[in-house]
Design an enzyme around this catalytic site. Structure first.
Site, mmCIF file in Angstrom:
data_model
loop_
_atom_site.group_PDB
_atom_site.id
_atom_site.type_symbol
_atom_site.label_atom_id
_atom_site.label_comp_id
_atom_site.label_asym_id
_atom_site.label_seq_id
_atom_site.Cartn_x
_atom_site.Cartn_y
_atom_site.Cartn_z
ATOM 1 N N LYS A 141 0.684 -0.830 0.150
ATOM 2 C CA LYS A 141 0.019 0.172 -0.156
ATOM 3 C C LYS A 141 0.371 0.848 0.271
ATOM 4 C CE LYS A 141 -3.897 -2.157 2.411
ATOM 5 N NZ LYS A 141 -3.437 -3.753 2.658
HETATM 6 O O1 LIG Z 1 -5.305 -4.563 -0.593
HETATM 7 C C1 LIG Z 1 -5.573 -5.552 0.414
HETATM 8 O O2 LIG Z 1 -4.936 -5.849 0.603
HETATM 9 C C2 LIG Z 1 -6.550 -5.179 1.347
HETATM 10 C C3 LIG Z 1 -7.037 -4.421 1.080
HETATM 11 C C4 LIG Z 1 -8.612 -4.056 1.222
HETATM 12 O O3 LIG Z 1 -9.273 -3.529 1.247
HETATM 13 N N1 LIG Z 1 -8.901 -5.156 2.912
HETATM 14 C C5 LIG Z 1 -8.280 -6.065 3.400
HETATM 15 O O4 LIG Z 1 -8.261 -7.391 3.946
HETATM 16 N N2 LIG Z 1 -6.827 -6.028 2.510
HETATM 17 C C6 LIG Z 1 -5.720 -6.809 2.890
HETATM 18 O O5 LIG Z 1 -6.020 -8.544 2.407
HETATM 19 C C7 LIG Z 1 -5.943 -9.166 3.499
HETATM 20 C C8 LIG Z 1 -7.374 -9.828 4.085
HETATM 21 O O6 LIG Z 1 -6.515 -10.700 5.361
HETATM 22 P P1 LIG Z 1 -8.172 -11.952 6.194
HETATM 23 O O7 LIG Z 1 -8.912 -10.738 6.162
HETATM 24 O O8 LIG Z 1 -7.010 -12.861 7.121
HETATM 25 O O9 LIG Z 1 -7.992 -12.639 5.016
HETATM 26 C C9 LIG Z 1 -5.024 -8.643 4.345
HETATM 27 O O10 LIG Z 1 -3.740 -8.398 4.314
HETATM 28 C C10 LIG Z 1 -5.135 -6.954 3.953
HETATM 29 O O11 LIG Z 1 -4.600 -5.997 4.963
#
Ligand SMILES: O=C(O)c1cc(=O)[nH]c(=O)n1[C@@H]1O[C@H](COP(=O)(O)O)[C@@H](O)[C@H]1O
EC number: 4.1.1.23
Length: 270
Positions: free
Chosen positions: A93
Site C-alpha cells: 500500500k
Molecule cells: O490490499 C489488500 O490486500 C486489502 C485491502 C482491503 O480492502 N482489505 C484487506 O483486508 N486487504 C488485505 O487483505 C488481507 C485480508 O486478510 P484476511 O482477512 O485474513 O483474509 C490482509 O492482508 C489485508 O491487509
C-alpha cells in the site's frame, strides 16, 4: 507476468485464489519457533500445501517489516521460493511523490522481484505512474476497501453525486491499462460490485475479505468474473491459520481446496 499468462493460469488451475501470507510469530504453530527462520518454514509449508489450488500469493509486507532486517530476508526467501508461474503481490500500500514512488517500485519490482504492488491513490497520478513504467509489472490500486473505515472517505459524495471511490476508478483508468493495473475491491462490498464491474469490465480485481472478514465468494464471483477470469480472491487468516497445530499445512490445503473447488464451479459456468 503478462495479463494473458495470468488468465491462462486461472483456467489451467481452475482457480483465482490468492493465498495471503500474513504470517506472524505469535500465530504460527509453536513447534515451528525452534526453526532458524520460523516464518519462512511456515510459509514454505503453506506454499507447498496450497500451490495446486492457488494462482497468486500475497505476503502482506507489514508482517515482515515488523521483524526488522531478518523480516526482509524472510520475505526475499519466500518470494524466491515461489514458483515462477504464480502471480506475486507485495501488499505494501505504497505511493508518494514521484521520485520516492520510483524507489518503492525498484524495491518491490527489481530488488524483490514481485509481479505487483498494492498502491494507495490518495497522492494522485504522479505518485502512481512511476510504478507503471516497469515491464510486466502491475499496480494494484486501492479503490473500495473491505474495512469499516472505508466509510470515512471512499463513500464521500462529490458534487456530481458520485462517491469518491468511483472518481478514483474513473480517473486512474488512463494512467495505465487493464494489462498493468488492477483494482482492490473488498469482498464485503457486494452492493457496489456490479456497478464497479460495469465501470471496469476488463480489469482484474483483487478481492480481499472472504473468510475472516465474511465476504461471499459466490456473490463476488457471479458478478466479478469475466471471460479472462478477471478476479483474484484473497484469503489470508482463513487459510494459513486453519489450524494452529502440527497439521496446519494439511488444514490450509483443505481450506484452499474448498475455495478452489467452488471457484471451478463458477469458472465452468463462463
Ligand atoms: O490490499 C489488500 O490486500 C486489502 C485491502 C482491503 O480492502 N482489505 C484487506 O483486508 N486487504 C488485505 O487483505 C488481507 C485480508 O486478510 P484476511 O482477512 O485474513 O483474509 C490482509 O492482508 C489485508 O491487509
Amino acid at each position: 507476468m503478462h495479463y494473458k499468462q495470468l488468465s491462462q493460469q486461472i483456467f489451467k488451475k481452475s482457480s483465482y485464489l490468492c493465498v495471503g501470507l500474513d504470517s506472524a510469530l505469535d500465530k504460527i504453530p509453536s513447534h515451528l519457533l525452534k526453526e532458524k527462520d520460523p516464518i519462512f518454514e511456515f510459509n514454505k509449508q503453506i506454499i507447498d500445501a496450497t500451490i495446486d489450488f492457488a494462482v497468486a500469493y500475497k505476503p502482506n509486507i507489514a508482517f515482515y517489516e515488523a521483524l526488522g532486517p531478518s523480516g526482509w530476508e524472510t520475505l526475499q526467501k519466500t518470494i524466491d521460493y515461489l514458483p515462477k508461474d504464480v502471480f506475486t503481490i507485495a501488499d505494501a500500500k505504497r505511493g508518494d511523490i514521484g521520485n520516492t514512488s520510483q524507489m518503492y517500485a525498484k524495491a518491490f519490482f527489481e530488488s524483490l522481484n514481485f509481479d505487483s504492488v498494492t498502491v494507495a491513490p490518495y497522492m494522485g497520478s504522479d505518485s502512481v505512474k512511476p510504478f507503471l513504467t516497469f515491464e510486466e509489472k502491475w499496480v494494484i490500486l486501492l479503490a473500495l476497501t473491505s474495512n469499516e473505515g472505508a466509510q470515512d472517505f471512499q463513500f464521500e459524495e462529490l458534487q456530481n453525486g458520485k462517491p469518491l471511490y468511483e472518481k478514483v476508478i474513473e480517473q486512474s483508468q488512463n494512467w495505465g491499462s487493464h494489462e498493468n493495473m488492477m483494482y482492490v475491491i473488498g469482498a464485503t462490498r457486494n452492493e457496489q460490485f456490479a456497478h464497479i464491474r460495469q465501470l471496469i469490465p476488463k480489469h482484474f480485481l483483487l478481492v480481499p475479505g472472504v473468510g475472516a472478514q465474511g465476504g461471499s465468494l459466490k456473490e463476488i464471483s457471479e458478478i466479478g468474473l469475466n471471460k479472462d477470469g478477471g478476479l483474484l480472491v484473497n484469503s489470508s487468516r482463513g487459510i494459513i491459520y486453519a489450524s494452529s497445530e502440527k497439521d496446519f499445512a494439511k488444514a490450509a490445503a483443505q481450506e484452499a481446496r474448498v475455495l478452489q473447488e467452488e471457484m471451478k464451479v463458477y469458472l465452468d459456468q463462463l
